[in-house]
Each structure stands twice: as structure tokens, then as C-alpha cells.
Scaffold this motif. Sequence first.
Motif, PDB file in Angstrom:
ATOM      1  N   TYR A 198       4.035  18.122  44.768  1.00  0.00           N
ATOM      2  CA  TYR A 198       5.489  18.188  44.727  1.00  0.00           C
ATOM      3  C   TYR A 198       6.039  17.766  46.085  1.00  0.00           C
ATOM      4  O   TYR A 198       5.400  17.980  47.129  1.00  0.00           O
ATOM      5  N   ARG A 226      10.512  18.408  43.553  1.00  0.00           N
ATOM      6  CA  ARG A 226      10.279  17.443  42.476  1.00  0.00           C
ATOM      7  C   ARG A 226       8.796  17.077  42.413  1.00  0.00           C
ATOM      8  O   ARG A 226       8.143  16.922  43.441  1.00  0.00           O
ATOM      9  N   ASN A 262       9.598   9.668  37.457  1.00  0.00           N
ATOM     10  CA  ASN A 262      10.132  10.469  38.553  1.00  0.00           C
ATOM     11  C   ASN A 262      11.583  10.878  38.323  1.00  0.00           C
ATOM     12  O   ASN A 262      12.100  11.729  39.056  1.00  0.00           O
ATOM     13  N   THR A 303      20.175  10.732  37.220  1.00  0.00           N
ATOM     14  CA  THR A 303      19.457  10.799  38.492  1.00  0.00           C
ATOM     15  C   THR A 303      19.097   9.400  38.996  1.00  0.00           C
ATOM     16  O   THR A 303      19.091   9.161  40.203  1.00  0.00           O
TER      17      THR A 303
END
Length: 396
Positions: free
Chosen positions: A25, A69, A243, A249
Motif C-alpha cells: 500500500y 491505496r 489503481n 478518481t
Amino acid sequence: MLLEKTGHYHLPLLQYLQDLELPVYLVHIQARPAGMMKTDKRDALGLANHLYNQLELGMQVADKAQLVRRAVPPTPAAAQLKGLIRHRYELVRESTQRKNKLIAICDEIFPEITLIFKDPNLPTALAMREHFPTPHALAIASFADLQEIRGKTRRLSNAKLLQLQQLAATSIGIKELVRQRSLVLEQSQLIQELQLLRGHIKQLENEIQTIVQQAREGQILCSMGVVLIQAGTIIASIGSILNFPNAGTLKSYFGWAPVRDQTGSSYDRSKLTPGGTRMMRHMMFLVVSRVIQRETEWAKLYDRLVQNNCPYNERTGERTGKKWVMGRVAGQMIETMYALLKTDAEALSKVRPGQDPPPPALYDPEIHRRHREGHYRSSKSSPRPNIIVLQPNPQQ
């Protein structure tokens, strides 16, 4: 494992952990509380708590910079293109710097050359400036030498060559020999550096175009009207479409997501997000500028929105607010890119080892035209409708 985005320093460890198929992450660099001493143990403990709070406890964060993320490995094409695109961007910027310096030198030595060459940095103009660095050298040169330097360029006729010599003979450029000598030396080196940069840029562009033509993502983007270099930049910036959880996003990452400021009924204004990458914001502007000038469905959408939403200014004779419409078109293009790339990534994830993948689903202008006419059909598989079944009453 949680890593901070520290430039390029975290990339070797990130690739090593992903090769071991370990979940990794990423998070932006975290600010340290004031007055706290820095130690590696405290930093590691803070990152561990940050990851645990979001993944295990489900803690929400107000600042998106604190959001954790999952790092998805880039596609093979994106991994190849990332370094090439960045290097090309740097070379183009250095090339522009040398062009600006050459223009400044030209304004001092021979300002009248722009009457013949609109751009004094064109190949033929640079050849003239390299062989005849001063107006005096150009004025006394033989006409045969000028024709030889000109080569097969048809735009530079014999009449323009004679006019160029006349302008050189009466030029108002710098006559001081000391200053002129230093400018000539600087001009010679800048021309050689610019030619070297152009050769390297051309070599990079050939390699980028080859990779994009062979990549599935490149075929998808090119079907939308995106040229190869622009498609390569988009692929390298995205890395992997997995991603991005949704199209919003991706628009934010490109710098083309709308942000609305509203306070009651007296203040209501929309603007583009200040975030996103500068290179992708500029690249999407070039993409939209190109597609709206051709016979595409995007151009028809742009023309319709301009007619309906952009008022006509009688003073300038043009419609105002066209850039807002370009932002609308850019947003729809990014949404289409996301849908096609996400569909292709999901299709590839279902392919078994040793099995040939299906061809990528490309952009279809006919489907786009039907969508614009109101016959929209979602690319997602619609869920089965919920049906309420009334059970019989046993008392009846």
C-alpha cells in the motif's frame, strides 16, 4: 506493507515486494508532529498504525492525502513507457530552452532573418545560421553556396535567397566584433546541442510509437482519436487502470475533475480541481483540441454545447466560455477511456495461463452516436431486478 511515496527511492522495494506477491500500500509523505524527534522506529510504528486503522478498523480520513491505496503493478506497456515518456518530456523542455536562447541571439545578430524565415529555428534556417553565422558572412557568400545550403526546400526560392542577402547587407544587427564573436560561439554550440536533442527525441518517439502500437491500451486509446505519443503518455501515467476505483478518481488524477464551491444561494461557482499531474492536464488539453477539429463524435458534442451554452460576444465576434466546454468534453473522454480500459483489464484477469486473450474492445463511434441521440446502454451488466414475492396466507 505501507510505503511512503518518496520520489524514486521506494520504487526498488516496491517492485521487489510485488515480485514476491506481497500486498503493498502507498500513502503520501506524512507530516511529523511538531516537537517530536525523528527516529526510524517511530516512523515505522506510525505507518503501521495508519495502515491498521484504515484497513482493519475502517477509520475514515478527511484529508485524501492521508488515504492508503493498494499499489497495483503497472502493465508491461506502462512499465516500458514510464521512463521513456519522462525522458522525452525532459528533452523537449531542454530543447525549448535552447530554441529560446537561439531566438534571442538571432534578435541581436540578424533580426531581419524573420522576414524570410518565420521560425529562425527551422532546419533550413539553422543550416544558414551555422554556415553563415553573421550577416556579413551571408551577404558576401556566393549564390551557389546559398543554394547548396538550402537543399531541396521548395519554400525558399531563389528570389527569397536574393532578398535574404539584401537584408543581410543592410542589417541593423550588432556590429561590435567582441560581442559578435561571443554570440557566434554561443550560437554554434546551441545549434549543435539542439540538433543532438532533436535526434534523441526522434529516437525516443520511434520507440514509444512501436510500444503503443503493440499494446492493448494503445489500440484502445488510438481508436478514440488519440495520437501515439499522447496515448503513450496516458498509458505511462495510469500504470494500471486498476489503481483507480472509478472514473472520478482518474479525472482528478488528470486534473480535469470539476470542483464546486457553494454557500447558500449567493455563491455558486465551479472550477477544475487544482490537483492532478501537470503533464496530464496539458496532454488532455492537446487531445481535446485535436479531436474537436476533426470529423468525430467529440467534435459534434463540442459544437452542440458551444451553440447552447456559450453566449456570443458582439465586440470580439466570438463565443465566450469555450474552455468550459472543452472541460466537459475532456471529462467525457476520460470516462470513456476508463470504461474501455477497465473492461479490458477485467477481461484479461479472466484469461487462464496459456490461453490467448480476446481482442480488446475498441471505441465505436456508432455506439457513441446512438448514445448522444438518447439510446444509451450501459456497458456494465445490469443486476437482476429485485422481485417481491407475496407468500400465501395460511389462514385464508
